[in-house]
Structures are given as C-alpha cells and as structure tokens.
Design a protein around this motif. Sequence first.
Motif, PDB file in Angstrom:
ATOM      1  N   CYS B  23       0.984  -1.341  -0.029  1.00  0.00           N
ATOM      2  CA  CYS B  23       0.055  -0.011   0.059  1.00  0.00           C
ATOM      3  C   CYS B  23       0.944   1.122  -0.022  1.00  0.00           C
ATOM      4  O   CYS B  23       1.885   1.221   0.679  1.00  0.00           O
ATOM      5  N   PRO B  24       0.566   2.184  -0.881  1.00  0.00           N
ATOM      6  CA  PRO B  24       1.230   3.367  -0.785  1.00  0.00           C
ATOM      7  C   PRO B  24       1.095   4.349   0.273  1.00  0.00           C
ATOM      8  O   PRO B  24       1.892   5.209   0.802  1.00  0.00           O
ATOM      9  N   GLU B  69      -3.401  -1.983  -0.906  1.00  0.00           N
ATOM     10  CA  GLU B  69      -3.812  -1.225  -2.044  1.00  0.00           C
ATOM     11  C   GLU B  69      -4.348  -2.247  -3.229  1.00  0.00           C
ATOM     12  O   GLU B  69      -3.305  -2.218  -3.730  1.00  0.00           O
ATOM     13  N   VAL B  72      -2.488  -2.192  -6.714  1.00  0.00           N
ATOM     14  CA  VAL B  72      -1.244  -2.361  -6.851  1.00  0.00           C
ATOM     15  C   VAL B  72      -1.037  -3.640  -7.869  1.00  0.00           C
ATOM     16  O   VAL B  72      -0.290  -3.874  -8.759  1.00  0.00           O
ATOM     17  N   TYR B  97      -5.221   6.337  -4.310  1.00  0.00           N
ATOM     18  CA  TYR B  97      -4.361   6.911  -4.948  1.00  0.00           C
ATOM     19  C   TYR B  97      -3.718   6.027  -6.028  1.00  0.00           C
ATOM     20  O   TYR B  97      -3.569   4.953  -5.818  1.00  0.00           O
ATOM     21  N   GLY B  98      -3.136   6.636  -7.193  1.00  0.00           N
ATOM     22  CA  GLY B  98      -2.622   5.741  -8.302  1.00  0.00           C
ATOM     23  C   GLY B  98      -3.955   5.301  -9.159  1.00  0.00           C
ATOM     24  O   GLY B  98      -3.685   4.590  -9.906  1.00  0.00           O
ATOM     25  N   THR B 133       1.333  10.187   3.345  1.00  0.00           N
ATOM     26  CA  THR B 133       1.623  10.329   2.073  1.00  0.00           C
ATOM     27  C   THR B 133       0.815  11.551   1.602  1.00  0.00           C
ATOM     28  O   THR B 133      -0.362  11.657   1.741  1.00  0.00           O
ATOM     29  N   SER B 135      -1.412  12.942  -0.587  1.00  0.00           N
ATOM     30  CA  SER B 135      -2.655  12.187  -1.451  1.00  0.00           C
ATOM     31  C   SER B 135      -3.911  12.876  -1.463  1.00  0.00           C
ATOM     32  O   SER B 135      -4.968  12.207  -2.279  1.00  0.00           O
ATOM     33  N   ASN B 367       4.123   0.586   7.776  1.00  0.00           N
ATOM     34  CA  ASN B 367       4.867   0.615   6.737  1.00  0.00           C
ATOM     35  C   ASN B 367       5.616  -0.607   7.063  1.00  0.00           C
ATOM     36  O   ASN B 367       5.615  -1.225   8.298  1.00  0.00           O
TER      37      ASN B 367
END
Lengths: 92, 376
Positions: B23-24, B69, B72, B97-98, B133, B135, B367
């Motif tokens: 996940c970002p 996420e 991904v 996000y993304g 992040t 975002s 993280n």
Amino acid sequence: MALDDNSIFCFSPIYRLQWEEAQQKDVLLYPEGMVELNQSSAEILKLCDGSRTLNELVAELEGKFSTSGLRTDICEFIEIALENGWIRINSD
Amino acid sequence: MAGSESIQISKPRWLLAELTYACPLQCPYCSNPVDFASHGNELDTEDWLRVLSEARSMGAVQLGFSGGEPLVRQDLSVLVRHARELGYYSNLITSAYGLSEDRIVELKEAGLDHIQVSIQASSRDLNDHIAGTASFDKKCEVAHQIKKHGYPMVLCVVIHKQNIHQMESILDMAAELGADYVELANTQYYGWAHLNRDNLLPTREEFRKAEAIAQSYKEKMKGRMKIYYVVPDYYEDRPKACMNGWGTTFLTIAPDGMALPCHSARILPGLAFPNVRQMSIREIWEESNAFNKFRGDSWMKEPCRSCPEKSRDFGGCRCQAYLLTGEATNADPVCSLSPDHDKVLDAINSAASHPQQQKEQAVIFRNPENSRRFSS
C-alpha cells in the motif's frame, strides 16, 4: 410522495436486481449490501424499467397473476422502493 | 464427531479478497496485521480466479477487492471481469491513490459495480499527515472522476481522535464530492489501531458531539446521501455481532491465500487457518477446524453461555476478547457483563490522560519497516 396513474418508474443505477440460485431468491445488490426480496416485490421491481406507467404496471401484474385489486399493495411497495432509493420517478 | 452438537452451516455471502498487503499509504489504524511484512508469497492470478469461482458456487455474492491497495495488482481488471461473469456484485475498496481515469474506465468496462474511496480527513494537511503520503488532492480528483463515469461511490472516513473534530466538514466534503454513501467508521482497535490506541481513541465527550452531528446530517441529506455510522464499540454496553457470527457469512482470503472468518483473525493463536493453496473453499468453509471453532455457542464461557442475548451478539468479537483478555473464548470485554470490562475502561482512561504534546511523535505508521520492528 404522490403516485400518479401516469408515473413512470426507473430502476436506480446504484442497485442491481438478480436471481440468486444459492438462496432461491431475487436479491437487490448495492454497495456492500444486499436485500432479499419476496416474489411479489421482485415482480414489481422488474417492471420498473422506465417503459410503463403505474396504470400499465398494475394491469400487467394483474394479468400475469390472473387477479384484480393489486393496486393498493403495489403502490404501498412502490412507496417503500422510492423511499429506499431502489427506483426513481422518471420525470421526463 | 460422535456426541458433538450438530450445527447448521450457512453459506458464505461475503468474500473479501485481500489481493495484496502492499500500500502506498501508511495509516496508523490499518486493519492489516501488524506483521504483514512477513506474509509475502501472494496468490497468482490463476489462484484468485479459482477462489472467486469456488466461493461463488458456495453462494458468495458480495465481493470486496481490498488490500493493502488492490490497485497495486496489475491483474485487477482480469479478476473484476471474471467476478462479473460469475454474477458477483464487486466492490473496489481503495485509497484511490494511483487510480488513473483510464483505469476507472477499464474497470467499468470489465464490470466493476462500485468503488469505495477512503479519505483520511477533510483538510489536506491532516489527510496527508495521517496517510503518511501527500494524497488529498489526488483523492478528490479521483472521486470526481468516479462519479463522472457513473459508479456508485462510498466515501469511507475512519474516525479517531485526530480527525473527529472535523465531522461537519467531512460530511460537507462527502456531499461536495458526490458520494452516494458516506461511511463514518469509528476506529476498531485491532492490529495497527490497537498499537496506536492511546493516540487514536477519542473521549466520550468527543464521540457524543461527533455522533450528534452525524445524526443531524442523516436527516439533512435524506434521499441524497446515505450515512453509515460504524459505532465506537468501546463506548457501547454490548458487543457488536462481529462478522454476523463466526463462519456464518464472511470469508476473507488474505494475500498469501490464508482463509479467515474475518480479516483480523490471523492474530488468534493455535487455529492453524487453512490456505486456498491446499484446500478448496468448500472444505475450508465446511470442514476446517478453524472455521468450525466458534460456530454455534458450545465454545462459550460464562457470562455468555447462559446469556439471553447470546443469539443476538454471539458473545461479540473473538479477536477483541483475545487482544484484551488473552483468551479468545472469553466474552468480548466491551460487554458490561464481562468480568474483564474494566480493561476497556482502563483503555479509555489511558487514552484520555495520554499527554497531548507527545502524540505526534508517538504515532506508529503502518509501513514494512515498522511491521518488522513491532512484530519481532
């Protein structure tokens, strides 16, 4: 909400109506949720496709089940369906 | 088994496909396990296609693509297409996000039914701080594109001490973004949220205020936007009917193929959860020891065993019982009848007296580095 003889109902694009084999039931599917329908509710919703007036919808169901006097019950369910946002009145 | 009580096993209705733990974002209340970094070895496309088919034939109809996420995964639209062919209602649960507009269109074309977007706060600074992040702007842009392409959209905001004062502006933001539903998810204290509880758990007063605002918006937004309010169970007298009962409705498949009755359950010791690489979904659901462990009520201790409410809440949450009392068969200590209820009250007091100025530094972001540090 006042229902008019000529009101036309559209199924909401947020919901999906489908037959579930595992449950032997029609269900309404929506984001992260599901409502199980009894047969009469499902029959009414299937006719809310933007092509019939309320009068035509009642006549079609009375014809299908060879009976009369369904109007009150149908209107009662349509009020619930509108309230829940399953269908909308087509104002075109 | 001779002599054992026979339990009617219902069919799974909900399949949560956690496609990846990558996940970002780094939200400190993430529901993924704290030790996610040690569970690599993701299922491949073929495995997932088989899982979707088998669970559908068992009766699952709601499907959540989640993570980490899920975006991904490069095979997401292949899975979505298969899900649509099988008749699932598919929900993409994403940080957004993304997510490019091309991909929004591609997923729509593959048959995706709905997108749930998470936003961490109603202001850019706080959103970006909690997410770890930058975002916020991207999320708002994506939310508009999701509506532009005709999806139903749920906006999910996890509520905790750092954003609960924004309740009103969060709801205004949801309306402005065109959300059909907004989920105000009071943090549930498992995994990362449990680790960060002193920094996240609001006071009773903060809850009361926020809940009153949410209720008034329910009236105000009637017919335009539905508001789901996930109750803060630490402030309830009775536990939630967790997962609608163990092994009755929900099936989670973790990124590594582990099958779980809920997404937190892998913390429970001694259950040897089955893996879709070794067993079919039918064997897992009907025959595995882990899925049968807390079915019915013969596993219950007092005060649940003789409680007239046991068929309503199933004794609450097994993971919460384990996390707070060390024993998964105990009553969920959220219940005021639990002999361990003081542990919930202690947690509330501990969070309330946690010094304000230390909070920022003390938050443990989700993280891989922290995952390795806090699970060794």
